[in-house]
Scaffold this active site. Structure first.
Site, PDB file in Angstrom:
ATOM      1  N   HIS A  54       2.736   5.601   5.737  1.00 21.95           N
ATOM      2  CA  HIS A  54       1.864   5.999   6.839  1.00 21.95           C
ATOM      3  C   HIS A  54       2.451   5.604   8.191  1.00 21.95           C
ATOM      4  O   HIS A  54       1.998   4.651   8.827  1.00 21.95           O
ATOM      5  CB  HIS A  54       0.469   5.373   6.659  1.00 21.95           C
ATOM      6  CG  HIS A  54      -0.270   5.938   5.492  1.00 21.95           C
ATOM      7  ND1 HIS A  54      -1.138   5.200   4.710  1.00 21.95           N
ATOM      8  CD2 HIS A  54      -0.274   7.193   4.979  1.00 21.95           C
ATOM      9  CE1 HIS A  54      -1.652   5.980   3.774  1.00 21.95           C
ATOM     10  NE2 HIS A  54      -1.136   7.191   3.897  1.00 21.95           N
ATOM     11  N   HIS A  70       2.281   5.561  -2.008  1.00 21.58           N
ATOM     12  CA  HIS A  70       0.907   5.147  -2.319  1.00 21.58           C
ATOM     13  C   HIS A  70       0.473   5.476  -3.740  1.00 21.58           C
ATOM     14  O   HIS A  70      -0.546   4.990  -4.207  1.00 21.58           O
ATOM     15  CB  HIS A  70      -0.054   5.808  -1.317  1.00 21.58           C
ATOM     16  CG  HIS A  70       0.475   5.753   0.082  1.00 21.58           C
ATOM     17  ND1 HIS A  70       1.210   6.785   0.637  1.00 21.58           N
ATOM     18  CD2 HIS A  70       0.437   4.766   1.000  1.00 21.58           C
ATOM     19  CE1 HIS A  70       1.592   6.445   1.855  1.00 21.58           C
ATOM     20  NE2 HIS A  70       1.142   5.220   2.109  1.00 21.58           N
ATOM     21  N   CYS A  79       5.240   2.816  -5.108  1.00 20.54           N
ATOM     22  CA  CYS A  79       5.739   1.439  -5.137  1.00 20.54           C
ATOM     23  C   CYS A  79       5.534   0.853  -6.532  1.00 20.54           C
ATOM     24  O   CYS A  79       4.455   1.009  -7.125  1.00 20.54           O
ATOM     25  CB  CYS A  79       5.001   0.590  -4.107  1.00 20.54           C
ATOM     26  SG  CYS A  79       5.489  -1.145  -4.205  1.00 20.54           S
ATOM     27  N   HIS A  92      -8.757   6.705   0.251  1.00 24.55           N
ATOM     28  CA  HIS A  92      -7.380   6.292   0.546  1.00 24.55           C
ATOM     29  C   HIS A  92      -6.482   6.791  -0.591  1.00 24.55           C
ATOM     30  O   HIS A  92      -6.863   6.708  -1.770  1.00 24.55           O
ATOM     31  CB  HIS A  92      -7.294   4.768   0.681  1.00 24.55           C
ATOM     32  CG  HIS A  92      -5.940   4.312   1.129  1.00 24.55           C
ATOM     33  ND1 HIS A  92      -4.869   4.206   0.263  1.00 24.55           N
ATOM     34  CD2 HIS A  92      -5.468   3.982   2.353  1.00 24.55           C
ATOM     35  CE1 HIS A  92      -3.806   3.819   0.934  1.00 24.55           C
ATOM     36  NE2 HIS A  92      -4.144   3.676   2.214  1.00 24.55           N
ATOM     37  N   GLU A 147      -4.004   5.630  -2.169  1.00 22.19           N
ATOM     38  CA  GLU A 147      -3.715   4.702  -3.279  1.00 22.19           C
ATOM     39  C   GLU A 147      -4.907   4.604  -4.228  1.00 22.19           C
ATOM     40  O   GLU A 147      -4.741   4.570  -5.452  1.00 22.19           O
ATOM     41  CB  GLU A 147      -3.352   3.307  -2.731  1.00 22.19           C
ATOM     42  CG  GLU A 147      -2.982   2.354  -3.863  1.00 22.19           C
ATOM     43  CD  GLU A 147      -2.622   0.953  -3.401  1.00 22.19           C
ATOM     44  OE1 GLU A 147      -2.084   0.808  -2.277  1.00 22.19           O
ATOM     45  OE2 GLU A 147      -2.881   0.010  -4.158  1.00 22.19           O
ATOM     46  N   SER A 182      -3.616   1.393   5.934  1.00 17.23           N
ATOM     47  CA  SER A 182      -4.617   0.404   5.522  1.00 17.23           C
ATOM     48  C   SER A 182      -4.132  -1.019   5.801  1.00 17.23           C
ATOM     49  O   SER A 182      -4.833  -1.828   6.405  1.00 17.23           O
ATOM     50  CB  SER A 182      -4.904   0.587   4.028  1.00 17.23           C
ATOM     51  OG  SER A 182      -5.590  -0.492   3.508  1.00 17.23           O
ATOM     52  N   SER A 224       4.526  -0.468   6.901  1.00 15.82           N
ATOM     53  CA  SER A 224       5.152   0.853   7.064  1.00 15.82           C
ATOM     54  C   SER A 224       5.727   1.065   8.461  1.00 15.82           C
ATOM     55  O   SER A 224       6.174   2.164   8.787  1.00 15.82           O
ATOM     56  CB  SER A 224       4.100   1.932   6.769  1.00 15.82           C
ATOM     57  OG  SER A 224       2.873   1.611   7.395  1.00 15.82           O
TER      58      SER A 224
END
Ligand code: 0JX
Ligand code: SF4
Length: 316
Positions: A46, A79, A101, A129, A131, A229, A273
């Site tokens: 992001h 994410h 990740c 979100h 993730e 986030s 990020s």
């Protein structure tokens, strides 16, 4: 004219984590291996600067797989993605590389294991979100219940109270999550979960550095994006830990100089990020206006590194 003095507390660790480093490398290596265009589903991380940099090299950013042609490679963002995404890519016989990740993938596996053991899963995360969508999407619809707050825990309706497990998003506020986990354990004593939560090392370390410096900072600048986030959590942590004014800035041009009038000390950090080049830009902007004395606030040293997927380690 003499510049006013300013103490600049610089947080360490700050900025890129191992998962972001790996995700960006994956896009760069995919471009080298397959040439442009390489599609990327969702912002790889992001951050607009990173996305623009990769776009200039030939990456095409889309939100959904149906925006990609069958015959070009596609990368899934750091994410994580719901299971349906690689399934669809397989069906279309696409080349894809998953830049999720490894610490997010670990949570995916945890959730799957609990589900296979017959447990209902409660996820602590932010609704919508990517993730959270990705982790919940590892399991069939309805298998994961989402909670965002302690109030959500109080309102939860579960099937069997003795067959529950929880997982979390990796980028939550450490302090808020302690409260939510405690509320879950108080209401459902048999619930099982990770040792504490699934918040990753990078999130934990960046929040700890902010906490350490916040009481000494009249103001704090967090370099990061509004949709990041972990960056937004750093602003909250700074404010709660005693810094009167904490601002999220994408880059130096966003700094609200009027809000900094009269400050003697400013803390600077960056989300996982946010590239260091933007941190330097912010530092230079402060140095232009103030006579800056730098102080490094180092609360941890990180040496985590993740390998890129094998497909990118072999020649085309
Ligand atoms: O919004 P997030 O903090 O999850 O993502 P961002 O800012 O891209 O940070 C790096 C990716 C983190 C994944 O856990
Ligand atoms: Fe991985 Fe943590 Fe970075 Fe997310 S913030 S990409 S979980 S290391």
């Amino acid at each position: 004219m003499t510049k006013p003095p300013l103490t600049l507390h610089l947080a360490a660790p700050r900025g890129f984590c191992a998962g972001v480093d790996r995700a960006i490398k994956i896009v760069e290596m995919a471009l080298t291996k397959w040439g442009a265009p390489v599609y990327v589903r969702h912002e790889i991380v992001h951050n607009k600067y990173v996305v623009d940099y990769l776009r200039a090299k030939g990456a095409v950013f889309v939100e959904e797989l149906d925006e990609c042609p069958d015959d070009r490679p596609v990368i899934f963002s750091a994410h994580g993605v719901p299971k349906s995404v690689p399934a669809e890519a397989d069906k279309r016989q696409m080349i894809y590389v998953d830049a999720t990740c490894p610490l997010v993938s670990k949570v995916h596996i945890e959730a799957e294991r609990h589900h296979e053991a017959g447990l209902q899963i409660i996820m602590i995360g932010h609704e919508g979100h990517p993730e959270t969508v990705g982790t919940m999407g590892q399991l069939p619809a309805g298998a994961v219940l989402l909670v965002e707050t302690e109030a959500d825990v109080a309102a939860l309706e579960v099937g069997d109270e003795t067959a529950l497990a929880y997982v979390t998003q990796t980028t939550l506020s450490v302090d808020d999550t302690i409260g939510i986990v405690a509320a879950l354990k108080a209401r459902f004593p048999a619930i099982i979960g990770p040792h504490k939560e699934d918040i990753c090392y990078a999130t934990t370390n960046r929040q700890a550095a902010v906490k350490a410096m916040a009481p000494d900072c009249d103001a704090m600048l967090v370099v990061g994006a509004p949709n990041s986030s972990n960056s937004r959590r750093l602003v909250e942590v700074g404010a709660r830990a005693g810094c009167a004014y904490a601002q999220l800035v994408q880059r130096a041009a966003d700094i609200d100089w009027r809000s900094l009038e009269g400050v003697r000390s400013v803390g600077v950090t960056a989300g996982a990020s946010a590239p260091e080049v933007l941190v330097n830009e912010v530092i230079e902007a402060l140095q232009d206006r103030y006579d800056v004395t730098m102080k490094l606030v180092e609360t941890a040293v990180e040496n985590v590194e993740f390998k890129v997927p094998r497909v990118l380690r072999t020649p085309a």
